[in-house]
Design a protein around this motif. Structure first.
Motif, PDB file in Angstrom:
ATOM      1  N   THR A 150      18.994  30.972 -23.034  1.00 55.38           N
ATOM      2  CA  THR A 150      17.592  30.791 -23.411  1.00 55.38           C
ATOM      3  C   THR A 150      16.939  29.846 -22.423  1.00 55.38           C
ATOM      4  O   THR A 150      17.581  28.937 -21.887  1.00 55.38           O
ATOM      5  N   ILE A 151      15.694  30.073 -22.180  1.00 57.24           N
ATOM      6  CA  ILE A 151      14.946  29.258 -21.219  1.00 57.24           C
ATOM      7  C   ILE A 151      13.980  28.388 -22.005  1.00 57.24           C
ATOM      8  O   ILE A 151      13.217  28.879 -22.836  1.00 57.24           O
ATOM      9  N   LYS A 152      14.027  27.090 -21.727  1.00 54.36           N
ATOM     10  CA  LYS A 152      13.079  26.189 -22.369  1.00 54.36           C
ATOM     11  C   LYS A 152      11.841  26.117 -21.486  1.00 54.36           C
ATOM     12  O   LYS A 152      11.907  25.647 -20.348  1.00 54.36           O
ATOM     13  N   TRP A 153      10.780  26.620 -21.994  1.00 53.18           N
ATOM     14  CA  TRP A 153       9.527  26.613 -21.253  1.00 53.18           C
ATOM     15  C   TRP A 153       8.805  25.311 -21.564  1.00 53.18           C
ATOM     16  O   TRP A 153       8.444  25.035 -22.696  1.00 53.18           O
ATOM     17  N   ASN A 154       8.627  24.499 -20.570  1.00 59.27           N
ATOM     18  CA  ASN A 154       7.869  23.259 -20.725  1.00 59.27           C
ATOM     19  C   ASN A 154       6.451  23.514 -20.236  1.00 59.27           C
ATOM     20  O   ASN A 154       6.127  23.304 -19.071  1.00 59.27           O
TER      21      ASN A 154
END
Length: 133
Positions: free
Chosen positions: A93-97
């Motif tokens: 999963t990619i944490k989008w900041n």
């Protein structure tokens, strides 16, 4: 325009040439013997229903053939496939900041600042190129 037409007629009257009777006869025959060819308007091309049936059956046969080839080439899963210990695919999963852009000044001022930054960068690149060469 009238002067031009008058001048052309006068010039044509001054032309003196002798045309043989044979040449005159050939010219008249060629002028009177030409008739415009009637233009045939092509009508809509209608094809018999057999073409429609043939194309439909060809499409169905091609689809059935492709399905048969694909099904014959794929191996059936056997009991050993269930016990093979296959690991399921786990995607990270990619944490989008994400942050909202905050403009500190009007857009016109931002554009001017960006343009000045680009000019400074261009000058720095030119100076680097001049030092190299």
């Amino acid at each position: 325009m009238d002067k031009l037409a008058k001048q052309l007629r006068e010039d044509a009257d001054q032309i003196a040439c002798n045309i043989s009777p044979e040449l005159d006869e050939r010219i008249r025959a060629s002028l009177h013997g030409i008739t415009p060819k009637p233009v045939d308007k092509p009508g809509p091309a209608s094809r018999p229903a057999a073409f429609w049936w043939a194309s439909s059956l060809t499409g169905v046969a091609a689809a059935v053939a492709i399905i048969a080839v694909v099904n014959l080439q794929a191996p059936e899963p056997g009991p050993e496939a269930a016990n093979s210990g296959a690991v399921p695919l786990i995607l990270p999963t990619i944490k989008w900041n994400t942050e909202t852009a905050v403009l500190t000044s009007p857009l016109e001022q931002e554009i001017e600042d960006l343009q000045s930054d680009l000019k400074k960068a261009e000058e720095a690149v030119r100076q680097d190129i001049d030092r190299l060469f």
